[in-house]
Design a protein around this motif. Structure first.
Motif, PDB file in Angstrom:
ATOM      1  N   GLY A  51       8.320   9.294 -23.388  1.00 25.72           N
ATOM      2  CA  GLY A  51       9.186   9.886 -22.373  1.00 25.72           C
ATOM      3  C   GLY A  51       8.445  10.017 -21.058  1.00 25.72           C
ATOM      4  O   GLY A  51       7.561   9.217 -20.751  1.00 25.72           O
ATOM      5  N   LYS A  78      16.981  18.829 -18.482  1.00 22.67           N
ATOM      6  CA  LYS A  78      16.359  18.093 -19.566  1.00 22.67           C
ATOM      7  C   LYS A  78      15.799  19.036 -20.624  1.00 22.67           C
ATOM      8  O   LYS A  78      15.392  20.155 -20.325  1.00 22.67           O
ATOM      9  N   GLN A 105      14.216  10.433 -21.285  1.00 22.03           N
ATOM     10  CA  GLN A 105      15.234   9.806 -20.430  1.00 22.03           C
ATOM     11  C   GLN A 105      15.237  10.379 -19.002  1.00 22.03           C
ATOM     12  O   GLN A 105      16.273  10.783 -18.476  1.00 22.03           O
TER      13      GLN A 105
END
Length: 226
Positions: A51, A78, A105
């Motif tokens: 990530g 997030k 993401q």
């Protein structure tokens, strides 16, 4: 006369200010608790298969795995995927800890420096009102419409200053949106003075931030403090 400023629409809060030219108190609608997360990000990079890692320092509150946080300069929220403190994985991060937090993401190009937070502690402002106490060692004049470099967090931006003062020496010391004030061309030491700072572009601001106001364009050989 200056009466009210739409940019400041709710309650006032004090911010610690340090200035080359004057010490100030910033008035903003900012409510913060020690339980609310504020994490200062100084670097951001992607890790393949994991990530995006944001490294920085926890300024207040705490972060736990799977917490949902907001990222400044974006409208994204997030979930925390992992946390590391000095390369050791931990389940929770506390105030004062230096760490890296990983989210999924998220494009690392969206932020290099900024803030990760919860609640509404981070405000975007284009103007603020401050009260003035000129530093005795600074001998130069400070006039309305002059521009100064204002550093807030990771950002330094030019701001134009406009001075005004209370109508009566017996008026309350704190700025009040409901009162009338007298415009000033130049700040006069000893006045119960205030100033409006108008930034060249909106900036992020947080309660009790350290704000530095300076003249970075001055000649270093100028005897401004003689």
């Amino acid at each position: 006369m200056l009466r009210s400023f739409p940019v400041l629409q709710q309650k006032k809060m004090e911010l610690k200010i340090s200035s080359v030219l004057y010490r100030t108190v910033l008035l903003l609608d900012l409510e913060i608790s020690v339980e609310i997360l504020l994490f200062s990000v100084d670097h951001c990079f992607g890790v393949k298969g994991q990530g995006t890692v944001l490294t920085g320092t926890c300024l207040s509150g705490s972060i736990s795995l799977n917490d949902t946080v907001k990222i400044s300069n974006t409208k994204l929220e997030k979930k925390i995927k992992s946390i590391q403190v000095f390369r050791k994985s931990v389940d929770k991060l506390y105030q004062g800890d230096r760490a890296g937090i990983c989210v999924a993401q998220f494009d690392p190009k969206l932020i290099e420096r900024g803030l990760v937070y919860t609640g509404n502690v981070v405000k975007t402002v284009y103007a603020v009102i401050i009260d003035i106490n000129k530093v005795a060692y600074y001998k130069g004049s400070i006039t309305t419409k002059m521009k100064y470099h204002v550093s807030i967090g990771h950002e330094t931006v030019l701001a134009q200053i406009t001075f005004f003062k209370t109508e009566s020496p017996t008026s309350e010391a704190s700025f009040n949106m409901d009162h009338s004030y007298l415009y000033q061309d130049t700040y006069q030491e000893g006045d119960k003075g205030f100033a409006l700072l108008q930034f060249e572009h909106p900036v992020l601001c947080v309660e009790e931030s350290m704000v530095i106001i300076s003249r970075l364009d001055m000649d270093i050989n100028t005897p401004a403090c003689s």
